[in-house]
Design a protein around this motif. Structure first.
Motif, PDB file in Angstrom:
ATOM      1  N   SER A  96      49.508  50.274  30.318  1.00  0.00           N
ATOM      2  CA  SER A  96      48.933  50.924  31.513  1.00  0.00           C
ATOM      3  C   SER A  96      49.820  50.111  32.789  1.00  0.00           C
ATOM      4  O   SER A  96      50.484  49.100  32.610  1.00  0.00           O
ATOM      5  N   GLU A  97      50.244  51.079  33.672  1.00  0.00           N
ATOM      6  CA  GLU A  97      50.727  50.598  35.046  1.00  0.00           C
ATOM      7  C   GLU A  97      50.451  51.231  36.149  1.00  0.00           C
ATOM      8  O   GLU A  97      50.301  52.716  36.100  1.00  0.00           O
ATOM      9  N   GLY A  98      50.116  51.078  37.345  1.00  0.00           N
ATOM     10  CA  GLY A  98      49.979  51.474  38.277  1.00  0.00           C
ATOM     11  C   GLY A  98      49.425  50.745  39.448  1.00  0.00           C
ATOM     12  O   GLY A  98      49.163  49.464  39.551  1.00  0.00           O
ATOM     13  N   PRO A  99      48.789  51.108  40.697  1.00  0.00           N
ATOM     14  CA  PRO A  99      48.220  50.473  41.531  1.00  0.00           C
ATOM     15  C   PRO A  99      47.564  49.697  41.142  1.00  0.00           C
ATOM     16  O   PRO A  99      46.505  50.240  40.512  1.00  0.00           O
ATOM     17  N   TYR A 100      47.185  48.360  41.825  1.00  0.00           N
ATOM     18  CA  TYR A 100      46.015  47.642  41.513  1.00  0.00           C
ATOM     19  C   TYR A 100      45.306  47.119  42.484  1.00  0.00           C
ATOM     20  O   TYR A 100      45.731  46.856  43.630  1.00  0.00           O
ATOM     21  N   VAL A 101      43.889  47.025  42.556  1.00  0.00           N
ATOM     22  CA  VAL A 101      42.968  46.620  43.565  1.00  0.00           C
ATOM     23  C   VAL A 101      42.702  45.225  43.249  1.00  0.00           C
ATOM     24  O   VAL A 101      42.193  44.656  42.292  1.00  0.00           O
ATOM     25  N   ILE A 102      42.833  44.353  44.418  1.00  0.00           N
ATOM     26  CA  ILE A 102      42.620  42.949  44.188  1.00  0.00           C
ATOM     27  C   ILE A 102      40.937  43.034  44.859  1.00  0.00           C
ATOM     28  O   ILE A 102      40.858  43.278  46.064  1.00  0.00           O
ATOM     29  N   ALA A 103      39.985  42.648  43.924  1.00  0.00           N
ATOM     30  CA  ALA A 103      38.675  42.792  44.176  1.00  0.00           C
ATOM     31  C   ALA A 103      38.014  41.944  45.570  1.00  0.00           C
ATOM     32  O   ALA A 103      37.468  42.354  46.258  1.00  0.00           O
ATOM     33  N   SER A 104      38.980  40.860  45.572  1.00  0.00           N
ATOM     34  CA  SER A 104      38.535  40.099  46.783  1.00  0.00           C
ATOM     35  C   SER A 104      39.210  40.231  48.135  1.00  0.00           C
ATOM     36  O   SER A 104      38.748  40.132  49.238  1.00  0.00           O
ATOM     37  N   ASP A 105      40.197  41.237  48.117  1.00  0.00           N
ATOM     38  CA  ASP A 105      40.846  41.585  49.154  1.00  0.00           C
ATOM     39  C   ASP A 105      41.466  42.990  48.879  1.00  0.00           C
ATOM     40  O   ASP A 105      42.714  43.247  48.762  1.00  0.00           O
ATOM     41  N   PRO A 106      40.676  44.154  49.180  1.00  0.00           N
ATOM     42  CA  PRO A 106      40.887  45.402  48.515  1.00  0.00           C
ATOM     43  C   PRO A 106      42.178  46.097  49.457  1.00  0.00           C
ATOM     44  O   PRO A 106      42.661  47.116  49.160  1.00  0.00           O
ATOM     45  N   GLY A 107      42.439  45.551  50.648  1.00  0.00           N
ATOM     46  CA  GLY A 107      43.194  46.286  51.590  1.00  0.00           C
ATOM     47  C   GLY A 107      44.612  45.800  51.105  1.00  0.00           C
ATOM     48  O   GLY A 107      45.700  46.410  51.826  1.00  0.00           O
ATOM     49  N   LEU A 108      44.862  44.728  50.357  1.00  0.00           N
ATOM     50  CA  LEU A 108      46.125  44.221  50.046  1.00  0.00           C
ATOM     51  C   LEU A 108      46.850  45.321  49.117  1.00  0.00           C
ATOM     52  O   LEU A 108      46.145  45.989  48.188  1.00  0.00           O
ATOM     53  N   SER A 109      48.090  45.575  49.065  1.00  0.00           N
ATOM     54  CA  SER A 109      48.803  46.424  48.397  1.00  0.00           C
ATOM     55  C   SER A 109      49.427  45.735  47.220  1.00  0.00           C
ATOM     56  O   SER A 109      50.134  44.429  47.105  1.00  0.00           O
ATOM     57  N   ALA A 110      48.830  46.248  45.827  1.00  0.00           N
ATOM     58  CA  ALA A 110      49.480  45.550  44.885  1.00  0.00           C
ATOM     59  C   ALA A 110      49.590  46.520  43.712  1.00  0.00           C
ATOM     60  O   ALA A 110      49.314  47.730  43.844  1.00  0.00           O
ATOM     61  N   TYR A 111      50.414  46.049  42.651  1.00  0.00           N
ATOM     62  CA  TYR A 111      50.748  46.916  41.570  1.00  0.00           C
ATOM     63  C   TYR A 111      50.650  46.094  40.215  1.00  0.00           C
ATOM     64  O   TYR A 111      51.067  44.983  40.114  1.00  0.00           O
ATOM     65  N   GLN A 112      50.514  46.719  39.033  1.00  0.00           N
ATOM     66  CA  GLN A 112      50.140  45.828  37.704  1.00  0.00           C
ATOM     67  C   GLN A 112      50.673  46.828  36.604  1.00  0.00           C
ATOM     68  O   GLN A 112      50.329  47.947  36.579  1.00  0.00           O
ATOM     69  N   GLY A 113      51.525  46.182  35.568  1.00  0.00           N
ATOM     70  CA  GLY A 113      51.551  46.748  34.348  1.00  0.00           C
ATOM     71  C   GLY A 113      51.079  45.827  33.359  1.00  0.00           C
ATOM     72  O   GLY A 113      51.134  44.550  33.507  1.00  0.00           O
TER      73      GLY A 113
END
Length: 207
Positions: A132-149
């Motif tokens: 899988s890959e795509g945008p990732y939500v940081i639970a402790s700070d959902p406003g941050l831009s993150a991406y995960q594969g």
């Protein structure tokens, strides 16, 4: 400056994932409280927590059952540092391997950071595939831009999973890599969620 620092980052990710990155590979370090502390870090008054001076990020010796195993500064200014953590899996047959890096990369999104590091991350597997890959939500700070594969492949003759997560903090770019045998994927994901929750901090720009 941006291109050269990314080149260093790509090369050093290969060392860290392969388990070869260590404080010994870092620039000359200072000695504090009987410990060798890589440039760009200081040892906290508790005698075990490393603090990244430029970002104020704290890296305890133990986080949610993960033991700090590697620490290195790859830039004399402290603007590219990496910390390793490991947690034994059942029977001590293998570890969940985590590497956390902070690097100053000017004007680069989490997605671009991910795209640049993706091929280096996948190079440590035979026959790698994307789970899988795509945008990732940081639970402790959902406003941050993150991406995960998340990837699957063969390592040492066994199926493994590997993840690459990039985070844009503004001045700082964060990168978290994790690897674990596929048969322990469910347990590893739970442990990694606990690790990220316990470690969560937002690096600050140098003052």
């Amino acid at each position: 400056m941006k291109a050269s620092r990314l080149g260093i980052a790509v090369a050093l990710l290969a060392c860290l994932v392969a388990g070869k990155g260590s404080a010994a590979a870092a620039p000359p370090a200072m000695v504090e409280a009987g410990r060798v502390v890589p440039d760009g870090f200081v040892l906290d008054a508790d005698g075990s927590t490393l603090v990244h001076v430029a970002s104020k990020t704290r890296f305890p010796a133990e986080v949610a059952g993960f033991a700090r195993s590697k620490e290195a500064a790859f830039d004399l200014t402290g603007e590219y540092v990496a910390i390793g953590y490991d947690r034994p899996l059942p029977g001590n047959t293998a570890n969940i391997i985590v590497r956390v890096a902070l690097v100053h990369i000017r004007d680069m999104s989490a997605r671009d950071h991910y795209d640049i590091m993706r091929s280096a991350a996948m190079a440590h597997f035979s026959s790698p595939t994307v789970v899988s890959e795509g945008p990732y939500v940081i639970a402790s700070d959902p406003g941050l831009s993150a991406y995960q594969g998340i990837f699957a492949g063969i390592r040492g003759g066994e199926p493994w999973h590997f993840s690459l997560t990039t985070i844009n903090y503004g001045y700082w770019a964060g990168r978290i890599t994790a690897a674990y045998p596929q048969k322990y994927a469910a347990e590893a994901k739970r442990d990694l969620a606990d690790f990220v929750a316990a470690l969560r901090q937002k690096p600050v720009p140098p003052q």
